[in-house]
Write an enzyme that holds these catalytic residues in place. Sequence first.
Site, PDB file in Angstrom:
ATOM      1  N   HIS A  44      52.548 -19.709  -6.257  1.00  0.00           N
ATOM      2  CA  HIS A  44      53.597 -20.719  -6.036  1.00  0.00           C
ATOM      3  C   HIS A  44      54.983 -20.168  -6.328  1.00  0.00           C
ATOM      4  O   HIS A  44      55.151 -19.064  -6.840  1.00  0.00           O
ATOM      5  CB  HIS A  44      53.367 -21.914  -6.975  1.00  0.00           C
TER       6      HIS A  44
ATOM      7  N   HIS B  42      52.365 -25.276  -1.325  1.00  0.00           N
ATOM      8  CA  HIS B  42      53.657 -25.928  -1.141  1.00  0.00           C
ATOM      9  C   HIS B  42      54.448 -25.117  -0.120  1.00  0.00           C
ATOM     10  O   HIS B  42      54.841 -23.985  -0.396  1.00  0.00           O
ATOM     11  CB  HIS B  42      54.393 -26.031  -2.478  1.00  0.00           C
TER      12      HIS B  42
ATOM     13  N   GLU C 124      53.708 -18.696 -10.885  1.00  0.00           N
ATOM     14  CA  GLU C 124      54.985 -19.260 -10.419  1.00  0.00           C
ATOM     15  C   GLU C 124      56.050 -18.171 -10.381  1.00  0.00           C
ATOM     16  O   GLU C 124      56.301 -17.499 -11.384  1.00  0.00           O
ATOM     17  CB  GLU C 124      55.453 -20.381 -11.363  1.00  0.00           C
TER      18      GLU C 124
HETATM   19 ZN    ZN Z   1      54.272 -25.035  -5.847  1.00  0.00          ZN
END
Ligand code: ZN
Length: 374
Positions: free
Chosen positions: A259, A167, A334
Amino acid sequence: MQIRSDFDSGNIQVLDASDPGRVRLAIRKDFASDHFQWFHFLAEGLTPGQTHRFTLENAPQSSYKNAWTGYRAVASYDGADWFRVPTTYDEGGLHFELLAERTSVRFAYFEPYSRARHAQLLVKALALPNVELLACGSSLQGRELPLLHVRGTAAAPRKVWLIAQQHPGEHMAEWYMEGLIERLGQDDDELRALLAQADLYLVPNMNPDGAFLGNLRTNAAGQDLNRAWQAPSAERSPEVLFVQQQMAAIGVDCFLDIHGDEEIPHVFTAGCEGNPGFTARLEALEQEFRQRLMAIGEFQVAHGYPRDQPGQANLALACNWVGQTYDCLAYTVEMPFKDHDDSPQPRTGWNGARSKRLARDVLTVLAAMAGKLR
Ligand code: ZN
């Protein structure tokens, strides 16, 4: 005042910049999708000593509108030191302000990781005696997608993969890779223990087009790469296809996908509990990983995503697909856009330096676990 975003990872639309006490802005959508959240711009012509106020008027329509509550924008005068600025959110948008100390300043959603820094990171990595460029894929727009191989000393090493920034707006992910690669340049007992058992395979940035374009979520075709792992294609997601082909040739014994999360103000992991192939062995590995990381680093297990029901995992996600395909420990890591509320640092919030430290801590955990991955 002039507002610019015509540079690497720049993203802003100027609605009206005539009043420095109320600069009206909007976030541009991803290049080929309706997602938007990432912003990054340069404001020039500020008056030192004066408070300048900015509003992102379309923030309430962004991809993760709940993410703005408790969030504070980051600013930097020199592009190196990034600090949080007073920020509020309401139905009129995201509002932040700066008592200017200089005549120009950058604002961003998070401390940006630039393409120039990415190039320097590769040079730094490839200068290490045990790191080689194993293969190089190509993004849709023709940017390089290097796969680094860190050679250990084992005759039959475990294969540990880390990929980052699928991302593109999640810039903390490549900061993490920088921390990892910097630790590879040190010579410590833990690192030696890890490399005595494992080789590492690193993709420092999975989505260079999206990062350059100032996207939040997607590549140049508007594809969310972390929803493309079940059926990647050369037309829509060559970045994923390249990594899958390399994995098939090399094998995978452990996989971490790095992420950032827009909403949750904590570092956390998401695992493979919903995979049809999830077993007690994998559950024990996941638990040990979390416990070890919690004992040494900025990490916690109380906050995160709801756990998947057995058999209900979305196998289009990298973590789930790799965990299922290779029957291995696989985690999505994350990091927050806001702060790690277990150890808040109000001046910076979560930032590049803390992302780098987390990567070093994860190497310590992997060193302790490498012998148990199979
Ligand atoms: Zn992500």
